[in-house]
Scaffold this active site. Structure first.
Site, short mmCIF file in Angstrom:
data_model
loop_
_atom_site.label_atom_id
_atom_site.label_comp_id
_atom_site.label_asym_id
_atom_site.label_seq_id
_atom_site.Cartn_x
_atom_site.Cartn_y
_atom_site.Cartn_z
CD GLU A 172 -2.88 -1.22 1.91
OE1 GLU A 172 -3.00 -0.50 3.05
OE2 GLU A 172 -3.83 -1.78 1.68
CD GLU A 291 -3.60 -5.70 3.01
OE1 GLU A 291 -4.90 -5.40 3.54
OE2 GLU A 291 -2.88 -5.31 3.09
O1 AHR Z 1 -5.42 -6.32 6.84
C1 AHR Z 1 -4.91 -4.77 7.54
C2 AHR Z 1 -4.37 -3.91 6.90
O2 AHR Z 1 -5.42 -3.05 5.94
C3 AHR Z 1 -3.03 -4.61 6.16
O3 AHR Z 1 -1.83 -4.38 7.25
C4 AHR Z 1 -3.28 -3.09 5.83
O4 AHR Z 1 -2.21 -3.71 4.17
C5 AHR Z 1 -4.24 -2.78 5.05
O5 AHR Z 1 -4.78 -1.12 4.97
#
Ligand code: AHR
Length: 500
Positions: A172, A291
């Site tokens: 990110e 994610e």
């Molecule tokens: O999954 C939780 C968090 O969400 C992770 O650390 C991050 O990459 C995202 O913002």
């Protein structure tokens, strides 16, 4: 209400990559400490890993786990997690405002993953670090021996290389919250040079470059465009991240949010293909949705949890029935796009926005979202078929023409099976679903199950897993297919044996 699904043999979306059912373990919250690792627990193995948690992970059939972060990655020094445990430093983890003991590091995690036959999707820190740390890590993990880093790995007990195939180029990096956040230009250059050098160490690895971290960021689109201008030739996947939730308590709108995921994926594909066209490159870039999940229950409350403790228990969302339905729609959406989404990581696996919950030192249990994931991960393997859905639809706050039926059919040729996953989004009406399975001769119904009939906010708790699949008897074979009744607000799976 009536709905219809039509499929034609041979009309496929794509081969489903098993890695679509990946997950994620970050050094944060109680995912590692108190989650997979709990040396004082009576059910822990000789390494301190919990057997009960391993058994639940096995049930989920997860083939790949992203590690070690997440936001944690952008401040992490991987060398802190190798060598004698008693000599490892305790560090501030600035991302989650915790203390990281480094009791679990590379070797311990690889031991856990290898035992479960899970591949690791390893991240390199491009927040506070860069090319040098990344290439050293690839050498440490994948080079057979006879060099400084590979021999150090051997000295630490791993004679054979870990042979990690999939790698993430940071996490990110467009997010203002990220340690060492970068502009698209800055990240694009760094990612491209890091990718080049990592592949010089091991040309067989595959690399995931960071796409946008939430599709609502104003930089979405231009970020991807710029990053790919720099990296397209050097990388294999572009990442997407997205979490959904129901903070406004509007179930119809919540269940429609998978349409946003679909739009997001298709938008990112369009950007990848436009860069491909402009650069006149043959390679098609695939996507890693590395994610995704439901995340909203703990957003307002986590701030109050005491900082600077080990395993600060953050993001412990307790999922309910409506979350399982929304989650099921997201899973189906990933399958519908499985021609291009080749990797997806359910974020996360244990305790942190997770299908598996534990008490540190105590019991473990399956959250409501566990079951749709387990069913799709187990039976959604093979080919995703183009699934023509005819269904009434509705309009919600943010979406129009939302079909009441969300569905996908998967063919598994080895098992001679068709599996239908379906969500009935209707709040009140049972749905009679006619399945027209053109080109197949049906043998028998193997299994038909549903998750339905619960209060929207019903949850699973320790020792009480009420929200789970039960047998659906309302299924019958017809001349050219199958009729099945889907209860109002339900997640469903139907498995059918076909004749060869
Ligand atoms: O999954 C939780 C968090 O969400 C992770 O650390 C991050 O990459 C995202 O913002």
């Amino acid at each position: 209400m009536k709905a219809r699904v039509l499929i034609n043999k041979g009309n496929i979306v794509g081969e489903i990559d098993d890695r679509l059912y990946g997950s994620f373990i970050e050094h944060m919250g109680r995912a590692v400490y108190g989650g997979i690792f709990d040396p004082e627990h009576p059910m822990s193995d000789n390494y301190g890993f919990r057997e009960d948690v391993k058994a639940l992970v096995k049930e989920l059939n997860v083939p790949l786990v992203r590690y070690p972060g997440g936001n944690f990655l952008s401040g992490y020094k991987w060398e802190d997690g190798i060598g004698p445990v008693e000599k490892r430093p305790r560090r501030l983890d600035l991302a989650w405002q915790t203390i990281e003991t480094n009791e679990i590091g590379l070797h311990e995690f690889m031991q856990w993953a290898n035992e479960l036959e899970i591949d690791v999707d390893m991240g390199v820190n491009l927040g506070t670090r860069g090319i040098d740390a990344a290439r050293n890590l690839v050498e440490y993990c994948n080079f057979p021996g006879g060099t400084y880093w590979s021999d150090l790995r051997k000295e630490h007990g791993a004679q054979k290389p870990f042979n990690i195939k999939t790698w993430c180029l940071g996490n990110e990096m467009d997010g203002s919250w990220q340690i060492g956040a970068k502009t698209a230009e800055e990240y694009g250059r760094l990612a491209s040079e890091t990718a080049k050098v990592m592949k010089l160490v091991d040309e067989t690895i595959e690399l995931v470059v960071c796409g946008t971290s939430i599709s609502t960021l104003p930089t979405f689109g231009s970020w991807e465009q710029t990053v790919l201008e720099h990296t397209y030739e050097h990388v294999d996947y572009l990442s997407l991240h997205m979490y959904y939730g129901n903070p406004e308590n509007d179930i119809e709108n919540y269940l429609a949010k998978s349409l946003d995921m679909d739009r997001f994926i298709k938008g990112v594909i369009a950007i990848c293909d436009s860069v491909k066209a402009r650069k006149k490159i043959e390679k098609t870039l695939n996507l890693a949705f590395d994610e995704w999940n439901i995340w909203y229950h703990t957003l307002d409350t986590d701030e109050q949890i005491e900082k600077w403790q080990v395993a600060r228990p953050v993001l412990e969302d307790i999922y309910n029935f409506e979350d399982a339905l929304a989650f099921g729609c997201l899973l189906i959406t990933l399958l519908k796009n499985s021609d291009r989404v080749k990797i997806a990581c359910l974020a996360q696996l244990v305790n942190v926005i997770a299908p598996i919950m534990t008490e540190t030192g105590g019991e473990s249990w399956r959250q409501t979202i566990f079951y749709p994931f387990q069913q799709v991960s187990t039976f959604g393997r093979g080919k995703a078929l183009v699934t023509n859905v005819r269904s009434d639809s509705y309009d919600s706050k943010d979406f129009s023409n939302v079909p009441y039926l969300e569905s996908i059919v998967v063919e598994n040729e080895e098992r001679n099976e068709l599996t239908i996953f379906a969500v009935n989004r209707s709040l009140e009406e049972e749905m009679t679903l006619e399945l027209d399975l053109q080109g197949y001769k049906l043998h028998s119904v193997v299994e038909c199950s549903t998750i339905a009939g619960h209060e929207l906010k019903a949850t699973n708790t320790k020792g009480q897993e009420q929200v789970k699949p039960v047998k659906n008897e309302q299924v019958a074979m017809t001349d050219n297919g199958i009729d099945v009744k889907l209860p109002a607000l339900s997640w469903n799976m139907l498995r059918v044996k076909t004749k060869q």
